[in-house]
Design an enzyme around this catalytic site. Structure first.
Site, PDB file in Angstrom:
ATOM      1  N   THR A 125       0.829  -1.203   0.000  1.00  0.00           N
ATOM      2  CA  THR A 125       0.000   0.000   0.000  1.00  0.00           C
ATOM      3  C   THR A 125       0.863   1.254   0.000  1.00  0.00           C
ATOM      4  O   THR A 125       1.998   1.231   0.509  1.00  0.00           O
ATOM      5  CB  THR A 125      -0.912  -0.008   1.255  1.00  0.00           C
ATOM      6  OG1 THR A 125      -1.482   1.282   1.423  1.00  0.00           O
ATOM      7  CG2 THR A 125      -0.141  -0.347   2.524  1.00  0.00           C
ATOM      8  N   ASP A 126       0.302   2.345  -0.503  1.00  0.00           N
ATOM      9  CA  ASP A 126       1.044   3.619  -0.445  1.00  0.00           C
ATOM     10  C   ASP A 126       1.220   4.101   0.993  1.00  0.00           C
ATOM     11  O   ASP A 126       2.042   4.983   1.256  1.00  0.00           O
ATOM     12  CB  ASP A 126       0.350   4.696  -1.307  1.00  0.00           C
ATOM     13  CG  ASP A 126      -1.080   5.021  -0.892  1.00  0.00           C
ATOM     14  OD1 ASP A 126      -1.590   4.389   0.062  1.00  0.00           O
ATOM     15  OD2 ASP A 126      -1.693   5.902  -1.518  1.00  0.00           O
ATOM     16  N   GLU A 127       0.431   3.530   1.923  1.00  0.00           N
ATOM     17  CA  GLU A 127       0.522   3.987   3.313  1.00  0.00           C
ATOM     18  C   GLU A 127       1.872   3.681   3.949  1.00  0.00           C
ATOM     19  O   GLU A 127       2.208   4.244   4.998  1.00  0.00           O
ATOM     20  CB  GLU A 127      -0.603   3.375   4.162  1.00  0.00           C
ATOM     21  CG  GLU A 127      -1.963   3.845   3.715  1.00  0.00           C
ATOM     22  CD  GLU A 127      -3.063   3.692   4.754  1.00  0.00           C
ATOM     23  OE1 GLU A 127      -2.744   3.537   5.945  1.00  0.00           O
ATOM     24  OE2 GLU A 127      -4.236   3.742   4.360  1.00  0.00           O
ATOM     25  N   TYR A 153      -1.539  -0.500  11.227  1.00  0.00           N
ATOM     26  CA  TYR A 153      -1.791  -1.137   9.925  1.00  0.00           C
ATOM     27  C   TYR A 153      -0.628  -0.893   8.966  1.00  0.00           C
ATOM     28  O   TYR A 153      -0.051  -1.829   8.411  1.00  0.00           O
ATOM     29  CB  TYR A 153      -3.102  -0.606   9.313  1.00  0.00           C
ATOM     30  CG  TYR A 153      -3.211  -0.873   7.828  1.00  0.00           C
ATOM     31  CD1 TYR A 153      -3.409  -2.164   7.349  1.00  0.00           C
ATOM     32  CD2 TYR A 153      -3.087   0.162   6.889  1.00  0.00           C
ATOM     33  CE1 TYR A 153      -3.482  -2.421   5.983  1.00  0.00           C
ATOM     34  CE2 TYR A 153      -3.158  -0.081   5.523  1.00  0.00           C
ATOM     35  CZ  TYR A 153      -3.357  -1.375   5.074  1.00  0.00           C
ATOM     36  OH  TYR A 153      -3.414  -1.621   3.727  1.00  0.00           O
ATOM     37  N   LYS A 157       2.165  -3.503   7.265  1.00  0.00           N
ATOM     38  CA  LYS A 157       2.360  -3.680   5.818  1.00  0.00           C
ATOM     39  C   LYS A 157       3.815  -3.395   5.433  1.00  0.00           C
ATOM     40  O   LYS A 157       4.397  -4.089   4.596  1.00  0.00           O
ATOM     41  CB  LYS A 157       1.415  -2.767   5.035  1.00  0.00           C
ATOM     42  CG  LYS A 157      -0.056  -3.094   5.148  1.00  0.00           C
ATOM     43  CD  LYS A 157      -0.457  -4.433   4.570  1.00  0.00           C
ATOM     44  CE  LYS A 157      -0.452  -4.463   3.066  1.00  0.00           C
ATOM     45  NZ  LYS A 157      -0.957  -5.775   2.542  1.00  0.00           N
TER      46      LYS A 157
END
Ligand code: NAD
Ligand code: DAU
Length: 339
Positions: A125-127, A153, A157
């Site tokens: 994810t870009d997060e 979260y 990731k």
């Protein structure tokens, strides 16, 4: 070609399964999913009986079960969508995020090492890049942006991404990673911004906007993400990370107002609520690498995509109403108790 898709009863995984079955009728697709609260087997009801499709209810942390499935299926490609995916839940209780998102990924890669595969693809994810300031629209996440996470979260990731790269360097596992921006479209679980606002609008319920609604996300129609993953698993370079996003930045409050307008509901439904802890301000992907190397670019504009999505939720009320009522959890028993 046999492809194991983990997390295929969730939002993006299910869309990917439909995309793959349609595009590659000769492939065997095996969906491995634990059916957590976010997994909905009824989403896959139209493909469950296909001869080149198998559904297996399994936890990616269950080493014995995962090894058995690999032994039976000898997969060529594994695409790992399975994850705990909701930031707010990770703030409430990080532990399940660490198990599934980190330990689960390592179990899958151990199975890949043991049985041999041609590609393990990690859906990230870009997060993992943290966030960007709102007053610097010139800044974007590239594949070189350092990992700098905000929530349990995103930290889980990012940990998984590091493990994936370590398995490549240490064991030579043929891996790729994609880091995509916010997806939207059919089968999006109604705890996330867009489907929650659509469902609440349709029920004339308050629309809870965190803080002042000024946070920015970079939205991508789910089918465009599926096409990107398809390109990466077939043509992407092993050991590489690819950012996926379509320069579609929108402020939360503008999205909620747009949904009100499309559904002819009053903006007075909007209610500003306490902000998310550690709330990331802005995400924005630079997709130059995947464009230059693989020729990927998004095909659905936000105007088209949001209309398609709203219409899908209008036409598929039972799907999300059963989720909201909790009835969807009985589907597995109904489908499998007599099989
Ligand atoms: P989702 O929550 O809708 O679906 C997750 C699926 O994984 C569910 O079917 C669930 O049952 C399954 N699952 C959870 N734990 C499992 C376990 N231990 N074993 C087996 N299955 C398990 O998630 P999503 O939005 O479809 O996201 C899919 C992937 O894409 C995730 O890895 C997420 O981090 C990533 N991602 C999501 C977005 C987005 O906007 N939704 C954007 C970028 C990346
Ligand atoms: O960027 C990719 C990520 O996008 C994925 O990795 C995550 O799995 C996915 O859940 C998503 O994370 P976000 O936190 O960006 O998505 P969410 O839909 O939860 O929230 C989008 C924005 O809307 C965020 O700024 C918080 C805000 N929000 C969300 C909800 C659920 C609200 O204002 N009100 C809400 O009720």
């Amino acid at each position: 070609m046999t492809v194991i898709v983990t997390g295929g009863a969730g939002f993006i995984g299910s869309n990917f399964i439909f995309y793959m079955l349609d595009k590659y009728p000769d492939y065997r697709i095996v969906c491995l999913d634990k059916l957590t609260y976010a997994g909905n087997l009824s989403t896959l009801s139209t493909v469950l009986d296909r001869s080149n499709f198998r559904f297996e209810k399994l936890d990616i942390c269950d080493r014995e079960g995962v090894y058995k499935l690999f032994e039976e299926e000898s997969p060529d490609i594994v695409v790992n969508f399975a994850a705990e995916s909701h930031v707010d839940r990770s703030i409430e209780d990080p532990s399940v995020f660490l198990n599934t998102n980190i330990i689960g990924t390592s179990v899958l890669m151990d199975a890949c090492r043991k049985y041999g595969i041609i590609r393990f693809h990690q859906i990230s994810t870009d997060e993992v890049y943290g966030d960007l300031p709102i007053d610097r629209p010139d800044l974007f996440f590239t594949e070189q942006t350092p990992l700098h996470t905000s929530s349990p979260y995103s930290a889980s990731k990012a940990s998984a991404d590091l493990l994936v790269m370590s398995y490549h360097r240490t064991y030579g596992l043929p891996v790729t990673i994609s880091r995509c921006s916010n997806n939207y479209g059919p089968y999006h679980f109604p705890e996330k911004l867009i489907p929650l606002m659509i469902a609440n609008c349709l029920s004339n319920k308050p629309l809870p906007v965190y803080g002042q609604g000024l946070n920015i996300r970079d939205w991508l129609y789910v089918e465009d993400h599926c096409r990107a993953v398809d390109l990466i698993i077939h043509k992407g370079r092993v050991g590489e990370v690819y950012n996926v996003g379509g320069h579609n930045e929108m402020m939360n409050i503008d999205i909620v107002k747009l949904i009100c307008k499309e559904l002819n509901k009053p903006e007075s439904l909007i209610t500003f609520v306490t902000d998310r802890k550690g709330h990331d301000m802005r995400y924005a992907i630079d997709p130059t690498k995947i464009y230059n190397e693989l020729g990927w670019r998004p095909e659905t504009s936000f105007e088209q995509g949001i209309k398609k999505t709203i219409n899908w939720y209008l036409d598929n009320r039972t799907w999300w109403e059963e989720i909201i009522s909790g009835d969807y959890k009985n589907y597995y028993d109904r489908m499998y108790s007599n099989r």
